[in-house]
Scaffold this motif. Structure first.
Motif, mmCIF file in Angstrom:
data_model
loop_
_atom_site.group_PDB
_atom_site.id
_atom_site.type_symbol
_atom_site.label_atom_id
_atom_site.label_comp_id
_atom_site.label_asym_id
_atom_site.label_seq_id
_atom_site.Cartn_x
_atom_site.Cartn_y
_atom_site.Cartn_z
ATOM 1 N N ARG A 195 0.841 -1.195 0.000
ATOM 2 C CA ARG A 195 0.000 0.000 0.000
ATOM 3 C C ARG A 195 0.882 1.254 0.000
ATOM 4 N NH1 ARG A 195 -3.389 -1.209 5.225
ATOM 5 N NH2 ARG A 195 -1.242 -1.756 5.835
ATOM 6 N N SER A 196 0.528 2.205 -0.838
ATOM 7 C CA SER A 196 1.378 3.377 -1.032
ATOM 8 C C SER A 196 1.522 4.217 0.236
ATOM 9 C CB SER A 196 0.809 4.247 -2.155
ATOM 10 O OG SER A 196 -0.514 4.671 -1.852
ATOM 11 N N GLY A 197 0.412 4.486 0.924
ATOM 12 C CA GLY A 197 0.482 5.314 2.118
ATOM 13 C C GLY A 197 1.332 4.680 3.209
ATOM 14 N N ALA A 198 1.149 3.393 3.422
ATOM 15 C CA ALA A 198 1.926 2.706 4.449
ATOM 16 C C ALA A 198 3.405 2.662 4.084
ATOM 17 C CB ALA A 198 1.380 1.292 4.641
ATOM 18 N N LEU A 199 3.714 2.398 2.814
ATOM 19 C CA LEU A 199 5.113 2.382 2.385
ATOM 20 C C LEU A 199 5.762 3.757 2.555
ATOM 21 C CD1 LEU A 199 5.165 0.128 -0.804
ATOM 22 C CD2 LEU A 199 6.480 -0.200 1.296
ATOM 23 N N ARG A 200 5.010 4.806 2.244
ATOM 24 C CA ARG A 200 5.562 6.146 2.433
ATOM 25 C C ARG A 200 5.874 6.395 3.909
ATOM 26 N NH1 ARG A 200 1.584 11.058 1.459
ATOM 27 N NH2 ARG A 200 0.583 9.913 3.160
ATOM 28 N N THR A 201 4.945 6.045 4.786
ATOM 29 C CA THR A 201 5.152 6.254 6.220
ATOM 30 C C THR A 201 6.370 5.477 6.719
ATOM 31 O OG1 THR A 201 2.794 6.625 6.581
ATOM 32 C CG2 THR A 201 4.106 5.982 8.490
ATOM 33 N N LEU A 202 6.492 4.213 6.307
ATOM 34 C CA LEU A 202 7.632 3.393 6.723
ATOM 35 C C LEU A 202 8.941 3.959 6.184
ATOM 36 C CD1 LEU A 202 5.953 -0.082 6.132
ATOM 37 C CD2 LEU A 202 6.619 0.847 8.361
ATOM 38 N N GLY A 245 8.149 8.321 -0.710
ATOM 39 C CA GLY A 245 8.874 7.304 0.052
ATOM 40 C C GLY A 245 10.300 7.122 -0.453
ATOM 41 N N LEU A 246 10.487 7.097 -1.776
ATOM 42 C CA LEU A 246 11.843 6.975 -2.337
ATOM 43 C C LEU A 246 12.726 8.128 -1.883
ATOM 44 C CD1 LEU A 246 11.196 5.884 -6.046
ATOM 45 C CD2 LEU A 246 12.308 4.537 -4.262
ATOM 46 N N LEU A 247 12.189 9.331 -1.948
ATOM 47 C CA LEU A 247 12.984 10.505 -1.577
ATOM 48 C C LEU A 247 13.282 10.534 -0.080
ATOM 49 C CD1 LEU A 247 11.149 13.168 -3.765
ATOM 50 C CD2 LEU A 247 13.373 12.126 -4.192
ATOM 51 N N ALA A 248 12.416 9.927 0.720
ATOM 52 C CA ALA A 248 12.644 9.913 2.165
ATOM 53 C C ALA A 248 13.874 9.096 2.546
ATOM 54 C CB ALA A 248 11.415 9.356 2.880
ATOM 55 N N LEU A 249 14.327 8.235 1.639
ATOM 56 C CA LEU A 249 15.487 7.384 1.937
ATOM 57 C C LEU A 249 16.811 8.118 1.743
ATOM 58 C CD1 LEU A 249 14.240 4.048 0.334
ATOM 59 C CD2 LEU A 249 14.155 4.760 2.727
ATOM 60 N N LYS A 250 16.752 9.415 1.474
ATOM 61 C CA LYS A 250 17.927 10.291 1.474
ATOM 62 C C LYS A 250 19.028 9.835 0.512
ATOM 63 C CE LYS A 250 17.170 11.960 6.173
ATOM 64 N NZ LYS A 250 17.714 12.128 7.547
ATOM 65 N N GLY A 285 2.470 -1.410 -11.141
ATOM 66 C CA GLY A 285 1.076 -1.706 -11.468
ATOM 67 C C GLY A 285 0.110 -0.661 -10.976
ATOM 68 N N GLU A 286 0.637 0.474 -10.493
ATOM 69 C CA GLU A 286 -0.230 1.495 -9.895
ATOM 70 C C GLU A 286 -0.715 2.491 -10.948
ATOM 71 O OE1 GLU A 286 -2.632 2.883 -7.778
ATOM 72 O OE2 GLU A 286 -1.285 1.727 -6.453
ATOM 73 N N THR A 287 -1.995 2.843 -10.879
ATOM 74 C CA THR A 287 -2.555 3.831 -11.814
ATOM 75 C C THR A 287 -3.055 5.088 -11.107
ATOM 76 O OG1 THR A 287 -4.726 2.756 -11.668
ATOM 77 C CG2 THR A 287 -3.248 2.043 -13.448
ATOM 78 N N ASP A 288 -3.202 5.007 -9.797
ATOM 79 C CA ASP A 288 -3.700 6.168 -9.039
ATOM 80 C C ASP A 288 -2.571 7.190 -8.868
ATOM 81 O OD1 ASP A 288 -4.848 7.989 -7.379
ATOM 82 O OD2 ASP A 288 -5.031 6.651 -5.649
ATOM 83 N N PRO A 289 -2.718 8.426 -9.398
ATOM 84 C CA PRO A 289 -1.652 9.426 -9.285
ATOM 85 C C PRO A 289 -1.279 9.758 -7.847
ATOM 86 C CG PRO A 289 -3.243 10.087 -10.947
ATOM 87 C CD PRO A 289 -3.835 8.898 -10.241
ATOM 88 N N SER A 290 -2.264 9.763 -6.946
ATOM 89 C CA SER A 290 -1.959 10.055 -5.539
ATOM 90 C C SER A 290 -1.083 8.963 -4.935
ATOM 91 C CB SER A 290 -3.253 10.197 -4.736
ATOM 92 O OG SER A 290 -4.009 11.293 -5.193
ATOM 93 N N ALA A 291 -1.349 7.730 -5.320
ATOM 94 C CA ALA A 291 -0.521 6.630 -4.820
ATOM 95 C C ALA A 291 0.881 6.716 -5.402
ATOM 96 C CB ALA A 291 -1.169 5.290 -5.190
ATOM 97 N N LEU A 292 0.995 7.047 -6.696
ATOM 98 C CA LEU A 292 2.321 7.209 -7.309
ATOM 99 C C LEU A 292 3.107 8.306 -6.597
ATOM 100 C CD1 LEU A 292 1.366 6.939 -11.089
ATOM 101 C CD2 LEU A 292 2.678 5.278 -9.746
ATOM 102 N N ARG A 293 2.419 9.343 -6.258
ATOM 103 C CA ARG A 293 3.067 10.443 -5.539
ATOM 104 C C ARG A 293 3.577 9.979 -4.180
ATOM 105 N NH1 ARG A 293 -0.177 15.977 -4.073
ATOM 106 N NH2 ARG A 293 0.928 16.495 -2.172
ATOM 107 N N SER A 328 5.131 14.810 -9.158
ATOM 108 C CA SER A 328 5.952 13.706 -8.653
ATOM 109 C C SER A 328 7.241 13.571 -9.457
ATOM 110 C CB SER A 328 5.161 12.394 -8.721
ATOM 111 O OG SER A 328 4.012 12.459 -7.906
ATOM 112 N N LEU A 329 7.133 13.734 -10.776
ATOM 113 C CA LEU A 329 8.329 13.667 -11.615
ATOM 114 C C LEU A 329 9.272 14.819 -11.282
ATOM 115 C CD1 LEU A 329 9.760 12.221 -13.977
ATOM 116 C CD2 LEU A 329 8.576 13.813 -15.515
ATOM 117 N N ASN A 330 8.725 15.990 -11.105
ATOM 118 C CA ASN A 330 9.529 17.156 -10.752
ATOM 119 C C ASN A 330 10.289 16.942 -9.446
ATOM 120 O OD1 ASN A 330 9.038 19.974 -8.909
ATOM 121 N ND2 ASN A 330 10.249 20.158 -10.763
ATOM 122 N N ALA A 331 9.675 16.223 -8.501
ATOM 123 C CA ALA A 331 10.323 15.971 -7.215
ATOM 124 C C ALA A 331 11.578 15.111 -7.354
ATOM 125 C CB ALA A 331 9.342 15.291 -6.259
#
Length: 833
Positions: A514-521, A563-568, A550-558, A602-605
């Protein structure tokens, strides 16, 4: 005899010639003025909406000043014209003044000042003052003229009972007030203060307030003190409190100018009223007037005032009243003596320990105690800390528990470390037992207030406890609340334990989709990233990037990108590139404008982590869709997405984008679509277009509200291109302002992109994913322009005006007659001598 007769004859002929010259020129000028005024009146009445349209503005620009003055005068005389004038203010300001200071001043004298002196219509007055501001008229007025106008406005303010009219009049007073002398300002302010203290209608007092504040800036200390004393007497005499808020605002502007003795007298009366005041609104107003007196109250007086406030605070249970009292308290404690600070600390501590106040009161009293911490010993804080921790052990309400913990956080610098650690332990113990996310959230926030008072070892122990709960928590909202507390503690924990703290979260990442949970972790692990094995973080990045496939929801992609950027920077290059490729592919498929902006954001980020080719490809796909768009709203929607990644393009990519947009714009003739395409061009970086490209889209400058900012994009500075648009009444306000800033070499303000708030996910853990649904509005405001300086600069590039045959003929005849008259007079003088 003959010589004398010849001298008189010559002198008479010379005088007749001079009078004939003056007469011809005078008759011509009067006729020109009459014809011009008639033309202005006809031009105004020639349209059903009073002539406010682009064609009229173009005619006005090329007419003489008499026509323009008559048109403006007719426009301002009718209140029904104000809405149309307001819609066309930018075009009218250019068309009427032709960006020439002398013409603007003439218009002010002939058309605006008479309306100001005679009209009571709020909308007409507001338009008068709007043009005054746009044309920097106040800078061209003498001090006496400003004082005369200020006197006129204050007289009108005193006589008006219409709040809309007061709003317009005070706007005008604010324009001229900075240029008047202290004596005149004192006289006018005295009249307004007298009216304020006598007026019971708070709406009227609010309406006059901006005018009083404008004058207060010019007052000398003596006059400010005199007026402050009058307003203070009125404030403390207002027992109902209805007039107090507005009077307090008026007093605040005076307080910075009064003497030390005056400040202490005002503060004494305000504090005395505060101690007895039961109205929360009035109490807040009184407290706000204490703040400007900071630095003007002697320690001995501050001690006295604080003693009075402390007595009220320890007995007060109303949350709003406590906050108001605390505002005044925090100001006065800056001047308290150390001896009094110790006494007050003891008084507050006794109030916390013996009167058993509620949690919020304890929190506010702790804040009051904390304001004294720089001037008192730690001993007074020990008892307060013990009281707070003891209450935490027995408190069952989570909101109250959070208030108590935050109070300990306020005092932590004066408390023994064990108190903070004990409080943190209580919070964590409660958090891991709770199931309701709304209960965990306040506790986590309070833990964030405490974290700096917790030792490294204890912080690691508590973070481990939270991490264990997070490893098994399935509710995304509860996981998010727990993460806030975990991150606060992890940042304080012993770095040697970072790997063990991150381990359960990294393991959970591998099983979570799940995107939200992965971002939080990911954000939680990111707090430890500097001390965790990069390979393990790379594995987490790979998992997150794969989940995007496999994700199509833009909010989930964001959320995945966040989450990727949070890993510094340790998610791995391949993970970033994979994420970028998924986003670019999604850009081609997404049709919903808001969702598309989300994907592009998201791409800009990812800028700085991926190759420029991804941005070029995304821009190419957006540009292709934009070029194929058939209506202006579709172009504008796509443009907002395109603007987010324009700064990320490399030079070839930006050049290709510019070329395609120019080619598309050259082919368009529909004004709405042409304007939309022009606005897209206007968002390109400076230097994106050649002179030839700008000239090739000239039709874009000939439509109403034209995006004239395009002229600022020339690769080489071309003042003539800019001046042409500065003199163009059809320019939009934004485009005109950008052209002015470029001409005056003023740094342009960075545009706050529509998606500025949309990037919150990429920098903060707690975010509102619904912000993408908010409608986008252009919040850019025209920068303040020195019109007189602009007029001087434009003068060097202004095209020469053609003079009519009639004018040239009259000038020649008048000049010949003038010359003949002077020669005849000279000959008469020679003959006589």
């Amino acid at each position: 005899m003959m010589a004398a007769w010849n001298s008189r004859t010559l002198a008479g002929a010379g005088a007749a010639s001079l009078l004939a010259s003056l007469a011809i020129w005078g008759v011509f000028t009067i006729g020109e003025q009459r014809d011009g005024e008639e033309a202005g009146t006809r031009l105004f009445s020639g349209s059903s909406v009073g002539g406010f349209d682009p064609a009229t503005e173009a005619q006005l620009f090329h007419s003489n000043r008499y026509t323009r003055a008559a048109f403006l005068r007719a426009s301002l005389q009718s209140a029904s014209n104000a809405p149309q004038m307001q819609d066309r203010e930018q075009g009218l300001s250019v068309a009427l003044s032709r960006v020439e200071s002398s013409d603007a001043h003439y218009l002010f004298q002939q058309s605006i000042l008479p309306i100001i002196n005679s009209s009571t219509e709020p909308k007409a007055l507001r338009e008068c003052f709007t043009f005054m501001q746009k044309w920097s008229i106040a800078d061209t007025m003498s001090a006496s003229a400003k004082e005369d106008l200020a006197s006129t406005l204050v007289a009108a303010i005193l006589g008006s009972h219409d709040t809309d009219e007061l709003d317009a009049l005070t706007l005008g007073l604010g324009i001229v007030a900075p240029g008047i002398g202290p004596a005149k300002a004192g006289d006018l302010a005295s009249k307004l203060v007298a009216q304020s203290v006598a007026e019971n209608n708070s709406n009227l007092n609010y309406g006059r307030l901006p005018g009083l504040i404008a004058l207060e800036e010019k007052l000398e200390a003596g006059k400010a003190g005199e007026l402050a004393a009058k307003m203070t007497e009125r404030i403390i005499g207002d027992h109902e409190g209805s007039a107090l808020p507005v009077l307090a605002l008026g007093l605040k502007g005076l307080e910075s100018k009064i003497s030390e003795a005056g400040a202490e007298d005002v503060a004494s009366k305000l504090v005395a009223r505060m101690v007895l005041e039961l109205n929360s609104t009035a109490l807040s107003s009184l407290a706000s007037d204490i703040v400007p007196l900071k630095g003007k109250i002697r320690p001995t007086k501050a001690d006295q005032f604080l003693t009075d406030l402390a007595q009220r605070m320890i007995l007060e249970r109303n949350a709003g009243d406590l906050d108001a009292l605390l505002s005044a308290w925090s100001t006065l404690t800056e001047n308290v003596t150390p001896a009094k600070a110790d006494e007050l600390s003891s008084l507050l501590t006794r109030g916390m320990t013996t009167l058993t106040p509620d949690a919020h009161t304890l929190n506010r009293l702790a804040a009051a105690l904390g304001a004294l911490k720089e001037k008192t010993s730690a001993e007074a804080f020990d008892s307060a800390g013990a009281t707070l921790v003891s209450r935490m052990h027995t408190e069952s309400d989570p909101a109250a528990l959070a208030q108590l913990a935050s109070a300990i956080g306020t005092l932590r610098s004066k408390l023994a470390q064990d108190k903070g650690e004990e409080a943190a332990t209580i919070l964590v113990t409660r958090m891991v037992k709770e199931k309701n996310p709304t209960t965990i959230g306040p506790l986590a926030s309070a833990l964030d207030d405490l974290d700096e008072g917790v030792g490294k070892s204890k912080a690691a122990d508590l973070a481990s406890t939270l991490g264990a709960r997070m490893a098994t928590e399935s509710d995304p909202a509860a996981l998010l609340s727990l993460a806030v507390g975990f991150i606060a503690l992890a940042e304080q924990a012993d770095p040697s334990r970072a790997g063990s703290l991150a381990a359960p979260l990294l393991a959970r990442i591998q099983t979570e989709f799940r995107s939200g949970a992965l971002r939080t972790l990911a954000f939680s692990v990111g707090a430890l990233a500097d001390h965790v094995n990069p390979d393990r973080l790379g594995s987490a990045g790979t998992k997150i990037a794969m989940s995007m496939g496999g994700e199509t929801d833009p909010s989930a992609l964001r959320a995945f990108v966040a989450g990727l950027l949070a890993l510094k920077d340790k998610a791995g290059e391949e993970s970033y590139e994979k994420a970028a490729s998924i986003l670019v592919a999604r850009i081609r498929l997404e049709n919903d404008p808001l969702a598309l902006r989300n994907v592009v954001s998201s791409l800009n980020a990812l800028n700085g982590h991926i190759d420029k080719r991804s941005f070029n490809e995304a821009a190419a796909r957006l540009t292709g869709r934009l070029i194929d768009a058939k209506n202006a709203p579709d172009v504008q929607a796509l443009a907002r997405s395109l603007a987010a990644i324009e700064p990320d393009l490399d030079q070839p990519g930006a050049a290709e984008l510019a070329s395609k947009l120019v080619d598309r714009t050259k082919q368009e003739r529909d004004p709405e679509l042409l304007r939309a395409l022009g606005e897209v061009l206007g968002t390109l970086p400076a230097g994106s277009l050649s002179d030839e490209q700008i000239v090739s889209v000239a039709q874009v400058f000939a439509i109403p509200n034209a995006p004239c900012e395009i002229a600022t994009l020339a690769k080489d500075e071309k003042p003539d291109l800019l001046v042409t648009q500065i003199l163009n009444p059809l320019c939009s306000e934004h485009g005109w302002t950008q052209a002015v800033l470029a001409l005056l070499h003023t740094p342009m303000e960075a545009a706050s992109g529509d998606g500025a708030d949309a990037d919150a996910d990429f920098s903060h853990l707690i975010s509102d994913d619904d912000d993408d649904g908010a409608s986008s509005k252009d919040s850019a405001q025209a920068a303040a322009v020195d019109f007189n300086k602009l007029s001087q600069v434009v003068a060097g590039f202004r095209p020469r005006e053609t003079i009519s045959i009639e004018t040239v003929t009259v000038q020649i005849i008048s000049a010949l007659l003038l010359l003949a008259g002077l020669l005849l007079c000279f000959r008469a003088w020679r003959t006589k001598t």
